[in-house]
Write a protein that holds these residues in place. Structure first.
Motif, PDB file in Angstrom:
ATOM      1  N   LEU A 115      -7.296 121.428 -27.393  1.00  0.00           N
ATOM      2  CA  LEU A 115      -6.498 121.762 -28.565  1.00  0.00           C
ATOM      3  C   LEU A 115      -7.338 121.871 -29.823  1.00  0.00           C
ATOM      4  O   LEU A 115      -7.038 122.676 -30.711  1.00  0.00           O
ATOM      5  CB  LEU A 115      -5.395 120.703 -28.744  1.00  0.00           C
ATOM      6  CG  LEU A 115      -4.263 121.041 -29.717  1.00  0.00           C
ATOM      7  CD1 LEU A 115      -3.558 122.336 -29.321  1.00  0.00           C
ATOM      8  CD2 LEU A 115      -3.260 119.887 -29.769  1.00  0.00           C
ATOM      9  N   LEU A 127       2.534 122.869 -32.107  1.00  0.00           N
ATOM     10  CA  LEU A 127       2.496 121.411 -32.233  1.00  0.00           C
ATOM     11  C   LEU A 127       3.801 120.822 -32.757  1.00  0.00           C
ATOM     12  O   LEU A 127       4.010 119.608 -32.654  1.00  0.00           O
ATOM     13  CB  LEU A 127       1.346 120.993 -33.151  1.00  0.00           C
ATOM     14  CG  LEU A 127      -0.067 121.109 -32.566  1.00  0.00           C
ATOM     15  CD1 LEU A 127      -1.103 120.680 -33.581  1.00  0.00           C
ATOM     16  CD2 LEU A 127      -0.192 120.290 -31.299  1.00  0.00           C
ATOM     17  N   ASP A 203      -5.245 112.565 -22.872  1.00  0.00           N
ATOM     18  CA  ASP A 203      -4.506 113.279 -21.834  1.00  0.00           C
ATOM     19  C   ASP A 203      -4.635 112.588 -20.483  1.00  0.00           C
ATOM     20  O   ASP A 203      -3.775 112.759 -19.608  1.00  0.00           O
ATOM     21  CB  ASP A 203      -5.013 114.720 -21.712  1.00  0.00           C
ATOM     22  CG  ASP A 203      -4.535 115.598 -22.853  1.00  0.00           C
ATOM     23  OD1 ASP A 203      -3.677 115.140 -23.634  1.00  0.00           O
ATOM     24  OD2 ASP A 203      -5.003 116.749 -22.964  1.00  0.00           O
ATOM     25  N   CYS A 218       0.609 116.878 -22.515  1.00  0.00           N
ATOM     26  CA  CYS A 218      -0.813 116.788 -22.822  1.00  0.00           C
ATOM     27  C   CYS A 218      -1.218 117.817 -23.872  1.00  0.00           C
ATOM     28  O   CYS A 218      -0.629 118.905 -23.958  1.00  0.00           O
ATOM     29  CB  CYS A 218      -1.647 117.033 -21.552  1.00  0.00           C
ATOM     30  SG  CYS A 218      -1.394 115.820 -20.238  1.00  0.00           S
ATOM     31  N   ASP A 219      -2.241 117.476 -24.637  1.00  0.00           N
ATOM     32  CA  ASP A 219      -2.797 118.442 -25.583  1.00  0.00           C
ATOM     33  C   ASP A 219      -3.403 119.639 -24.849  1.00  0.00           C
ATOM     34  O   ASP A 219      -3.414 120.755 -25.360  1.00  0.00           O
ATOM     35  CB  ASP A 219      -3.870 117.776 -26.456  1.00  0.00           C
ATOM     36  CG  ASP A 219      -3.272 116.833 -27.481  1.00  0.00           C
ATOM     37  OD1 ASP A 219      -2.041 116.885 -27.696  1.00  0.00           O
ATOM     38  OD2 ASP A 219      -4.038 116.042 -28.073  1.00  0.00           O
ATOM     39  N   LYS A 222      -0.765 122.260 -24.385  1.00  0.00           N
ATOM     40  CA  LYS A 222      -0.530 123.025 -25.609  1.00  0.00           C
ATOM     41  C   LYS A 222      -1.658 124.024 -25.840  1.00  0.00           C
ATOM     42  O   LYS A 222      -1.424 125.163 -26.255  1.00  0.00           O
ATOM     43  CB  LYS A 222      -0.398 122.064 -26.796  1.00  0.00           C
ATOM     44  CG  LYS A 222       0.788 121.109 -26.657  1.00  0.00           C
ATOM     45  CD  LYS A 222       0.800 120.035 -27.733  1.00  0.00           C
ATOM     46  CE  LYS A 222       1.956 119.063 -27.512  1.00  0.00           C
ATOM     47  NZ  LYS A 222       1.970 117.953 -28.490  1.00  0.00           N
TER      48      LYS A 222
END
Length: 286
Positions: A115, A127, A203, A218-219, A222
Motif C-alpha cells: 500500500l 482507504l 498483514d 489486509c493492506d 487494498k
C-alpha cells in the motif's frame, strides 16, 4: 455544396463509430467493476462521454443530410466541449493511477503489492472504511479467490507450481498471505503458520483461513485493488488516446467543411443577386 455536406455526414458517421468504442470501454470497465476491480464510479464519466458523442454525432449527421445549419452548429459547438472533457478525463485517469506497481518476489511468478507504494486521491478513496467495506464485499461475492484452485490429473497443484503462477493483483493481495510472513502452503487459499511468523508486516496477523475473511482486510488487498485498477485504466486510456486523435482530426475537417459550406452559400446568394441586376429589362412598347 453537396460534396461538403457528404464529407460532414461521413465524418459524423465515423465519429458515431468512435463513440461506440468509447462506450464499449466504459461498459468493459463497468463489467470489471462488478466482478474484479469492484470500484464502481470511474467508468461512469467514460460512459457519459461516449453516449454524448453518439447523440451529438447523430445530430451532426442529420444536419449534414438535411442541410440543417442549426444542427451542424450544435454538433460543432457541443463536440468541442466533449473533446475537452475527454482530454480532461484521460489526464485525470493517468494522474490517479500514476504511482504504484507490484514488486517482484525472488523465485516467484507473481508480484507482491504494498500500500505504501501508492498515493493520491484514488488511494484515499480505497482507504475510506465505508468504501472499503463495499469493495471487500464485492471481491468476496465475486468469488475471485475460490476460483484460484487448480488440479492436474485430479491432483491439486503443489507449492512450487503455485509459486510460478501469474496471479492477478487481487489474487496476490487478497487471496493469500504476504510471502514475507512465512506461512506454509496447504492449498491456494489455505496457509498455516510455520514455526512462528517471520515477517513484521501487520498483514501477517490479519490473514485468516476463514474463506469469508482471508486477507480482505489486509493492506496488501487494498494495494491489489489499486494495482488492478491501474492495469485496467491504462488499457482503456491507450484506446481513448487513439480515439481522441481521430476525434480531433474529424472535428477540424468538419469545421473546415462547414466554413466552406457557408462560403459557398454566400457566394451563391451574391452570384444570384448579380445575375438579377445584370439581367436586361425588357421595354414593352405599346
Amino acid at each position: 455544396m453537396r460534396a461538403s455536406n457528404h464529407l460532414i455526414g461521413l465524418l459524423n458517421f465515423l465519429t458515431f463509430l468512435l463513440s461506440i468504442v468509447i462506450l464499449g470501454g466504459g461498459i468493459w470497465l463497468s463489467s470489471r467493476a462488478n466482478s474484479t476491480d469492484c470500484l464502481k464510479f470511474l467508468q461512469w464519466p467514460l460512459i457519459v462521454i461516449g453516449a454524448s458523442i453518439m447523440v451529438v454525432s447523430l445530430a451532426g449527421f442529420a444536419g449534414a443530410c438535411y442541410r440543417n445549419t442549426f444542427l451542424m452548429w450544435l454538433y460543432l459547438f457541443v463536440m468541442f466541449f466533449i473533446i475537452a472533457a475527454l482530454i480532461g478525463f484521460i489526464i485525470f485517469a493517468y494522474a490517479v493511477t500514476d504511482k504504484g506497481s507490484g514488486r517482484p518476489v525472488m523465485s516467484k511468478g507473481y508480484l507482491e503489492y504494498y500500500l505504501q507504494d501508492y498515493s493520491g486521491w484514488l488511494k484515499d478513496r480505497v482507504l475510506d472504511d465505508g468504501y472499503w467495506a463495499k469493495i471487500s464485499s464485492c471481491i468476496r461475492d465475486s468469488r475471485v479467490c475460490s476460483k484460484m484452485g487448480r488440479t492436474f490429473n485430479g491432483v491439486p497443484e503443489t507449492y512450487d507450481m503455485f509459486s510460478m503462477r501469474k496471479l492477478s493483483p487481487i489474487e496476490s493481495g487478497c487471496c493469500k498471505p504476504p510471502t514475507d510472513c512465512g506461512y506454509v502452503y496447504f492449498n491456494e487459499t489455505l496457509w498455516n503458520p510455520g514455526g512462528g511468523l517471520a515477517g513484521t508486516d501487520l498483514d501477517c496477523f490479519k490473514w485468516s483461513n476463514d474463506q469469508e475473511l482471508l486477507c480482505y482486510q489486509c493492506d496488501s488487498c487494498k494495494a491489489g485493488v489499486l494495482g488492478s485498477l491501474k492495469k485496467s485504466w491504462r488499457k482503456v486510456s491507450v484506446i481513448n488516446i487513439v480515439v481522441l486523435i481521430f476525434l480531433v482530426i474529424f472535428y477540424v475537417i468538419s469545421c473546415a467543411a462547414f466554413r466552406n459550406n457557408k462560403r459557398m452559400d454566400n457566394d451563391e446568394s451574391y452570384g444570384e443577386a448579380r445575375m438579377t441586376k445584370a439581367r436586361p429589362v425588357r421595354i414593352i412598347r405599346l
